[in-house]
Structure formats: structure tokens, C-alpha cells
Write a protein that holds these residues in place. Sequence first.
Motif, mmCIF file in Angstrom:
data_model
loop_
_atom_site.group_PDB
_atom_site.id
_atom_site.type_symbol
_atom_site.label_atom_id
_atom_site.label_comp_id
_atom_site.label_asym_id
_atom_site.label_seq_id
_atom_site.Cartn_x
_atom_site.Cartn_y
_atom_site.Cartn_z
ATOM 1 N N GLY A 106 0.915 -1.076 0.134
ATOM 2 C CA GLY A 106 0.147 0.004 0.083
ATOM 3 C C GLY A 106 0.864 1.391 -0.102
ATOM 4 O O GLY A 106 0.510 1.967 -0.878
ATOM 5 N N ASN B 262 2.701 1.876 -3.498
ATOM 6 C CA ASN B 262 1.957 2.345 -4.432
ATOM 7 C C ASN B 262 1.716 4.160 -4.201
ATOM 8 O O ASN B 262 0.828 4.431 -5.083
ATOM 9 C CB ASN B 262 0.619 1.454 -4.525
ATOM 10 N N LEU C 257 -5.027 5.685 4.470
ATOM 11 C CA LEU C 257 -4.735 4.297 3.726
ATOM 12 C C LEU C 257 -5.388 3.179 4.644
ATOM 13 O O LEU C 257 -5.782 2.345 4.203
ATOM 14 C CB LEU C 257 -3.482 3.989 3.203
ATOM 15 N N MET D 274 -7.998 0.499 3.786
ATOM 16 C CA MET D 274 -7.833 -0.794 3.841
ATOM 17 C C MET D 274 -8.911 -1.559 4.414
ATOM 18 O O MET D 274 -9.367 -2.674 4.324
ATOM 19 C CB MET D 274 -6.328 -0.965 4.177
ATOM 20 N N HIS E 145 -12.205 -1.999 3.162
ATOM 21 C CA HIS E 145 -12.071 -3.067 2.055
ATOM 22 C C HIS E 145 -11.959 -4.276 2.713
ATOM 23 O O HIS E 145 -11.484 -5.328 2.092
ATOM 24 C CB HIS E 145 -10.960 -2.865 0.989
ATOM 25 N N GLY E 146 -12.188 -4.172 4.117
ATOM 26 C CA GLY E 146 -12.364 -5.610 4.831
ATOM 27 C C GLY E 146 -11.021 -6.254 5.324
ATOM 28 O O GLY E 146 -10.871 -7.332 5.806
ATOM 29 N N ARG F 140 -7.409 -15.076 5.280
ATOM 30 C CA ARG F 140 -7.756 -14.515 4.065
ATOM 31 C C ARG F 140 -7.758 -15.443 3.107
ATOM 32 O O ARG F 140 -6.852 -16.521 3.008
ATOM 33 C CB ARG F 140 -6.785 -13.343 3.557
ATOM 34 N N THR F 141 -8.800 -15.338 2.155
ATOM 35 C CA THR F 141 -8.701 -16.417 0.932
ATOM 36 C C THR F 141 -7.625 -15.762 -0.186
ATOM 37 O O THR F 141 -7.229 -14.679 -0.058
ATOM 38 C CB THR F 141 -9.749 -16.905 0.301
ATOM 39 N N PHE G 147 -7.133 3.001 -1.927
ATOM 40 C CA PHE G 147 -6.745 1.888 -2.642
ATOM 41 C C PHE G 147 -5.331 1.424 -2.096
ATOM 42 O O PHE G 147 -4.279 2.144 -2.353
ATOM 43 C CB PHE G 147 -6.847 2.173 -3.906
ATOM 44 N N ALA G 148 -5.135 0.121 -1.687
ATOM 45 C CA ALA G 148 -3.830 -0.441 -1.209
ATOM 46 C C ALA G 148 -3.011 -0.930 -2.455
ATOM 47 O O ALA G 148 -1.817 -1.045 -2.708
ATOM 48 C CB ALA G 148 -4.095 -1.580 -0.098
ATOM 49 N N MET G 149 -3.751 -1.494 -3.684
ATOM 50 C CA MET G 149 -2.984 -2.249 -4.523
ATOM 51 C C MET G 149 -2.981 -1.148 -5.848
ATOM 52 O O MET G 149 -3.470 -0.091 -5.957
ATOM 53 C CB MET G 149 -3.834 -3.305 -4.941
ATOM 54 N N GLU H 157 -6.365 -5.986 -9.088
ATOM 55 C CA GLU H 157 -5.796 -6.400 -7.806
ATOM 56 C C GLU H 157 -6.640 -5.809 -6.791
ATOM 57 O O GLU H 157 -6.527 -6.458 -5.663
ATOM 58 C CB GLU H 157 -4.450 -5.641 -7.803
ATOM 59 N N GLU H 158 -7.011 -4.579 -6.650
ATOM 60 C CA GLU H 158 -7.936 -4.041 -5.526
ATOM 61 C C GLU H 158 -9.067 -4.968 -5.438
ATOM 62 O O GLU H 158 -9.484 -4.951 -4.226
ATOM 63 C CB GLU H 158 -8.220 -2.617 -5.711
ATOM 64 N N ILE I 184 -9.356 -8.048 -6.159
ATOM 65 C CA ILE I 184 -9.241 -9.264 -5.627
ATOM 66 C C ILE I 184 -8.879 -9.120 -4.066
ATOM 67 O O ILE I 184 -9.039 -10.096 -3.357
ATOM 68 C CB ILE I 184 -7.987 -9.938 -6.561
ATOM 69 N N PHE I 185 -8.199 -8.085 -3.968
ATOM 70 C CA PHE I 185 -7.587 -7.742 -2.569
ATOM 71 C C PHE I 185 -8.639 -8.066 -1.511
ATOM 72 O O PHE I 185 -9.100 -8.406 -0.573
ATOM 73 C CB PHE I 185 -6.866 -6.632 -2.381
ATOM 74 N N THR I 186 -9.806 -7.122 -2.067
ATOM 75 C CA THR I 186 -11.047 -6.832 -1.058
ATOM 76 C C THR I 186 -11.791 -8.307 -0.914
ATOM 77 O O THR I 186 -12.230 -8.644 0.055
ATOM 78 C CB THR I 186 -12.163 -5.802 -1.689
ATOM 79 N N GLU J 2 -10.647 -11.140 -1.081
ATOM 80 C CA GLU J 2 -9.886 -12.080 -0.501
ATOM 81 C C GLU J 2 -10.050 -11.748 1.035
ATOM 82 O O GLU J 2 -9.991 -12.650 2.012
ATOM 83 C CB GLU J 2 -8.253 -12.241 -0.848
ATOM 84 N N ASN J 3 -9.971 -10.306 1.350
ATOM 85 C CA ASN J 3 -10.194 -10.165 2.868
ATOM 86 C C ASN J 3 -11.410 -10.479 3.314
ATOM 87 O O ASN J 3 -11.635 -10.996 4.482
ATOM 88 C CB ASN J 3 -10.370 -8.515 2.814
ATOM 89 N N LEU J 4 -12.577 -10.546 2.430
ATOM 90 C CA LEU J 4 -13.745 -11.004 2.811
ATOM 91 C C LEU J 4 -13.953 -12.483 2.748
ATOM 92 O O LEU J 4 -15.074 -12.944 3.192
ATOM 93 C CB LEU J 4 -15.012 -10.459 1.776
ATOM 94 N N GLN J 5 -12.927 -13.340 2.557
ATOM 95 C CA GLN J 5 -12.585 -14.588 2.605
ATOM 96 C C GLN J 5 -13.763 -15.183 1.577
ATOM 97 O O GLN J 5 -14.267 -16.520 1.884
ATOM 98 C CB GLN J 5 -13.018 -15.380 4.145
ATOM 99 N N ILE J 6 -14.007 -14.676 0.589
ATOM 100 C CA ILE J 6 -14.632 -15.293 -0.283
ATOM 101 C C ILE J 6 -14.021 -16.363 -1.003
ATOM 102 O O ILE J 6 -12.613 -16.430 -1.274
ATOM 103 C CB ILE J 6 -15.039 -14.268 -1.811
ATOM 104 N N ILE K 266 -14.535 -15.577 -7.006
ATOM 105 C CA ILE K 266 -13.909 -14.330 -7.087
ATOM 106 C C ILE K 266 -13.940 -13.884 -8.375
ATOM 107 O O ILE K 266 -14.280 -12.347 -8.774
ATOM 108 C CB ILE K 266 -12.537 -14.061 -6.319
ATOM 109 N N ILE L 247 -16.276 -1.825 -5.995
ATOM 110 C CA ILE L 247 -15.847 -2.600 -4.962
ATOM 111 C C ILE L 247 -16.976 -2.734 -4.129
ATOM 112 O O ILE L 247 -17.238 -3.665 -3.357
ATOM 113 C CB ILE L 247 -14.590 -1.923 -4.273
#
Lengths: 216, 184, 464
Positions: free
Chosen positions: A123, A126, A171, A175, A178-179, A186-187, C94-96, C101-102, C104-106, C108-112, C117, C153
Amino acid sequence: MILINPSIKLITVLIIALEISFTQSTITNILIVLIGFLYLLINNKITWNALLILLLAIIPTVGIFMSQNMYGTAAMGNILVTRLYAYITLGLTFTKTTTIQELGLSLEQNLKMPTKFVYGFMGGFNLINYVKQDIADIKQAAHFRNINLHFWSPSLYFKAILSAIRYAELLSEGMESHGFSEQAYRTHYKKIALNKSDYSKATFILLILQISIVFI
Amino acid sequence: MFKSLNLKNIILMTLISIICGTIFWIAGFLYNIVTIALTPMGLAPLANDLLIGLWTMAGPLSGYIIKKAGSSLIAEVLGSFVEMFWGGQWGASTVISGIEQGIASELGFTILGYKIYGWVSIISTTITTTIITFIWDWFRNGYSAYSYQMLILLFITRLVSIFVFNGILTKLIANLLEKSTILK
Amino acid sequence: MLQIENLNYQINKNWILKNVNLKFPKNSISIIQGPSGCGKSTLLKCIAKLYPKHSNGKISGNIKLNNVQNFNNLSVNNFCKEISIMFQNPNYQFAMSTVEEELIFTLENLQIEPNLIGTKIINALKFCNIESLKKRKINTLSGGEKQKVSLAIIYAMNSNIILLDEPFVNVDINSQKFIIHKLNELKETKTIIIVDHNAAKYNHIADYYYKFDEQNLNFKITELNQSELNKVSNFTIKRNNQNKNDLITLDNFQLSSGTKSLLNIKHFSFKNGITLLTGDNGTGKSSLFKAILKRQKYIGEVLINQVSINKIRSKKFYKTIGLIFQQSDTQFIKITVKEEMELSSKQTKNCFYSDKQIQTMLVKAGLDGILNRVIYTLSEGQKKKVQIISMLIMSNPILLLDEPFNGLDDTSFNQMVDILTYAKNHFNQNMIIISHQTKGLEKLVDQQVQLKNHKLIEIGSDSN
């Protein structure tokens, strides 16, 4: 394309760099430069940027030679210069064939690095362009007051860090929105594979390195 | 030890490294120019010792801002990754130097138990950083081949550089931040 | 149904919110209005559970969803499936690196589950019509595109409640219309709460309006005020444009941001006096300032007083022209208000103001009592005033002002207009002011220029 797992690649590169820091085999160093160059060639990564970096190294190279000739020994000069080029080539073999993204995912999935480090770093990284803009703004704000800020002016860093503190807050809020949370499960969408072949490739390379150092 | 650093800290340390990297981009040119200037006299490595205070600034700076164990070390390591991906002129050795320099400045704070951050800490970080990095360079950068006069010159230059940049400049910046009360 | 009960929020000893009691029914859109700096954003962030965690305030009271109290037990990733938020400034959300990518990041965080995805990403991008942006780097997108990514998102997170905090500050009019249209679609299954200082743009989709009550520090339900709709309009200029010198001239001038073309001008001159520069968000007004100040590449020629800016030496350049940044913090060099003013007094070359005049200005702006305060602890409005006055003291013959009235309450706005008018009348200072608020500027402004369709047009002049 990932030929070898990014984490293993990183560790291998660092081990090699560390070993040649303390060994004094000129031939090994030259070998590293050649093999590294070959690796880059195969992967089609000899960019102008890479050549520029290699060219720039001439400056410290000449410096080392002169210095060792006058105050040290010629042999040491050879070792240091070849070592320098080995470092650079090693670095290029890594940075030109791995993206930060791939490295990050590999560190998270393969080395089980805490996600706060991986994503905190990504993060922050970027935000590079915003930080650069910021610093240019700060310098111009100073010009508007007829002041020049240089790399020795505390105010320049102070203002830049003030902004950085604000960005870090925003940030981390972003983040979280966004969960993301530290230590949460994490998956993983893109899986970075870590196979036996990665380990064997690394072992093979390191073995050759040892042989080269000891016998050549 | 690294448990207490949170996400916000880590983002901030990355940003501090980027800030130092951006401001030193100019200094990077300086390194090359100084090297060229000193080369005819065989004093090129002096460029390294002159400017080392700059390269290692992100560590102590993070240490003053994030007063937690590990912040200097992690900041230097993160910074070395930033530098390596951003166009490192020194390749893979950047990360190794980052780890080594990180440990060196971290110890300056460790000695004081992470509790004292005044001018005393400047002395301790200067000493630990100078000595440890010098010993490292002795083994690694062929300093062992130099004559002892050269070594003394290199050591003193290094000490002054680290004192000026890692010590004085860093403390001045930290003071400004303190005064602005932004570090609640 | 989202219920706020007896919510209180204070920072140090200052109350921000007191006894807030609100009910947001399901499948509705509520607009919360109020001037900048009041507690509207704080309220949203409390609902989103970001405060007091990311702030140093104290909270008390209850926030209930469907009569389930507080959701303190929900983990972050499960919370996001209930409540999600779009921030005012998308740059730091945005981290990514890329849009994909952002997403995907989100997820993944939500454990989908990984195999779900891909589809979710496709659907989210489709919803916002941004499939073409999938591989783009986020920091190359425009403000409007970034907010569309934010919305995608939010759509992917599929939360029941969507919060938006001043979402359109840097968004162009087309993206704004698109996003509002999409919010109207989402209303059918979700509860939407929007905070905005101007509610007029939502008048076709909103169900409830709330206004901030400054006395009681909470919110009262209200009707949409029709006069709000008229705050932004062109006013007719009464002065004539004869005998006006060219101040800043653009010749064969082209300006772009990435691949997007912003300005394409054969020939245009800003005249001396006070010019108001208006135009929709994202059309390039701030970028134009940047180009004039040599911070952004352009094609063609920019002349100040008939001399190309490339031929003016740095020192003279900064003596002639100054900028008031859109963000107050960027302008400050020192720590306290007093230091900032003294710096300007010391560093000015043209010295318009005597010490007495400076003191008068500070008193008029209500700043004389806070001279020893650290600037970074002031409110946005106070910072703005310090910023403007410190740059006025620098006495530049030409001053560029980028949205100088943002965050000012009515009283402060009038104070600043008076101070700027004083500068105009006493020192013949020239200004170009970017402002989306035009009401109240009649006695200050001499001419208005609008940026539209990549061109600059003088409004209300003979050659219209």
C-alpha cells in the motif's frame, strides 16, 4: 512468467550476495555476472534501464581501482569490482523478473509473513507518485515564500512526513473499509506455487556456488 | 518484538523510506560526482563514508517517530526493498546493507531501552551505527586492505556524516514534529 | 433499518456530536447536509466503525442494525458485508496498484471462495461500466473513474448499507450523473446514506433530507431547500472590459492529463483585475494553474506580461506570481500562526502591507486571538484564513487562488471577500480565482472566464 518461486528466488539471491561479501574469489564473481546476464537474456529482460544501471557502475568501479591501487592492494581491487557487478546483476535478475505483487503474494502464502507487513508495504509503495508530487509541492510552497529547501533542511522532511502521517491514516482506514484486518484469515485468488523443484533449483545453484568458491 | 508495530506504522515507515529516497535522489547524483572528484586522489570510498549518514537516515527517523522496538530495523529493511525495486544502483547488496544498517541503528535505541529519545539517543545511535557499519565494511568492502591512515580518515568521516545526518538533522525533524503535536 | 441512539462524540474536550438520534429505513436514500467541518463525516465514520479507532475521540451511544446492537462482535471482514463506505478522496483508499488487484484484495479479505472471485469481479466491473479499466493502474485514473472503481468494490462487497462521504468533490459531471443513477438502482435492495454539503444534485433520487443543527450538534430532518439549487450560477458583469491589459496569455496551448485532453486553445489572455475561473470538476482548471507555474508539461506558449515563463528567472518568477493551494496544509512552512505571518512579513519583496495593515487583517479575520496556536490544530476554516492572509502578505502582483473559499462558513467567507477586495483596491493586485461558489463574489470579481469543451470563454463580455 514465474520460473522459480519468488520467495525462494529472493532467499537464494540474498544468500549468494551474502556469501560473496565474505569470500574473495574473483572468478566466482565473474561467473555470477555471466550466469545472471544469461538468465536475463533468456527472459528477455535486458532493458535500457538495466544497461544504464550496469553502465553507472563504472563510476564506483574506477574509484575502487584507483583507491585500492594507491592505498590498498590490486588483488582486493579486482575482488571488489567483480563483486560490485555481481551484486548488480543479482539484483537485476530479481527485480526484472519479479513484480512487487508476485513477491508480496509469495511472502504471504509461502513464507507466511504477517499480512500487515505485506500489504502495508505494498500500500505504501503504491503511494510513491503522491509522495513525489507532495515533495515538489512543498518545495514550490517554499519558493512562494522566497525560501529554498534542500536535502539538509529539516522543514522539507517535516512537511513531507506530516503528509505521510495523514496518508498512512487514510490508507489504513481505506484498507479496513475494504475488509482488511491484521491477523485475519484471507483466501487467495492467485496461488503462488511452491514445489520441490523450486527447492532443488535453489540447492543446485547454491551448490555450484560453493564448488566455485572452494575449488576455482 | 515486531508484534507491536501495526498496519499504520508499517505504511508510515514505507512512506518515510520513499521520502528519504526521493529527497536523496539528488544526493545520489552527488555520490557519483563526489566519487568522480575523489577518484584521482584514490579517495573514492570516502564518498561512501561522506554520504552514509544520508542513506541510513530512514532508520533513526522512524525510530524517533514510531517509538517502538523494531521500527528502525524494519524501516531500513523496507527502505532497502523500495530502493531495490525503484532502480537500485547497488543491486542485491542493498537489502543486505539495509538489514545491517537497520540493526546498527536499532541497537542505538535498544541500549536505551526504547525509553530515552533526547539528545542522549543521538549519541548512542551515532556510536552504534558508526562502529557496526565500519566493522561490516572492514570485512566486506576491502577496508581491511587499507593502510591505517586511510582507515582513520574513513572512520572519522563516517562518524561525522552519521552524526550530522542521523543525529542532528533527524533530531531537528523530530523536534518539529513534536512541536506540531501531530504525534499524539 | 439502521438506528442511531443518543450518539455522542467528543475529541479532547470538544463536542462534535451530541444526542444524535436518527432512523434510516430500509431501501431508502438519505442525504445529510451541512457546512464543511461539522460532524457529518464523523457520523459516517462512527457508523462505519472507523471512529473512534482511527481518531482520538470518545464515543457513547448505540448504533443498531435491525435491532441488533452495536455489532462490536463482528469481525472487520464480516462487518464490511453489512456496511461499506466510499470516501471523499479516493486517492488513499486503494492499497493495490491496479483495479483488478484491488477487487481481488477486497474479496480475499472478505474470505470469498477463490473460485467465486472471478465472477464477482466481472459482475462488479459490469455494474459500473468499467470493464475497460480492469488492468489499469488506479493512480492514472480520473477522479470520476476512481469513484466508479470504489462503487464497483462496494457492489462486490454487497453490503446492506452504503455510506458515501462527500463523494463528488473531484468528480466530473458525467461520472457524477452515472454514479447517482446507479445509487438509485441500488436503492431497491439497500439503504444508502450520503453526506454532502450541497444536496441539490440528489433531488431526483433522495427520500429523506437531514440538516446539521449547529446549536445542538445533531441532525434535524428537513425539506430540500430550493434556494440551494441557485448557489452556483453565472452572474452578469457590470464593468466593461476596455483598457484591460493582457496579464497571462496562452498561445497555441495544449494541456493534457495522461491521454485525456484538457485544454486546446489557439489564443487566450487573462486580463488584469480579478478574474473568476469556473468550470466543471475535472476539466483542468487546477492543471492550468500547474502549467502556468511550470509544474506540468504543456505544448505551446505561456506568457506573463508578454514574457514567456521559460524566460523569467526563478527569483523574479516567484516574486511576480503566487499560488494559494487547494489544500491548506501544503502552503504552510512554519508551526504557529504567528511564525507563519512573520515569515511572510520578512520574506516579501514587494511589501504591500504595513504592520498595522497586517494587524487589521488578522483582527478582521478573527485570527488575532489564536496567534500562538499550532496551525495544524486549527479547523479547516481557520487554516484557510491563515493560508490566504500569509500569501497576501507576500504581495505578488499576480495571485492564483485554487478554491480559496472551501471550508469557510458564511461569516468567514465574507471576511475573506472583504480582505481580497481591499487588496484589489489598494494595491491593484491581480487575481485569478477558481471557485465553484459564485454567490457573494459580485463586488470582488471583474470578469468571469469559463473552462468548457477544452476552451476558455469570457462570460458576459462583448465578444460572447
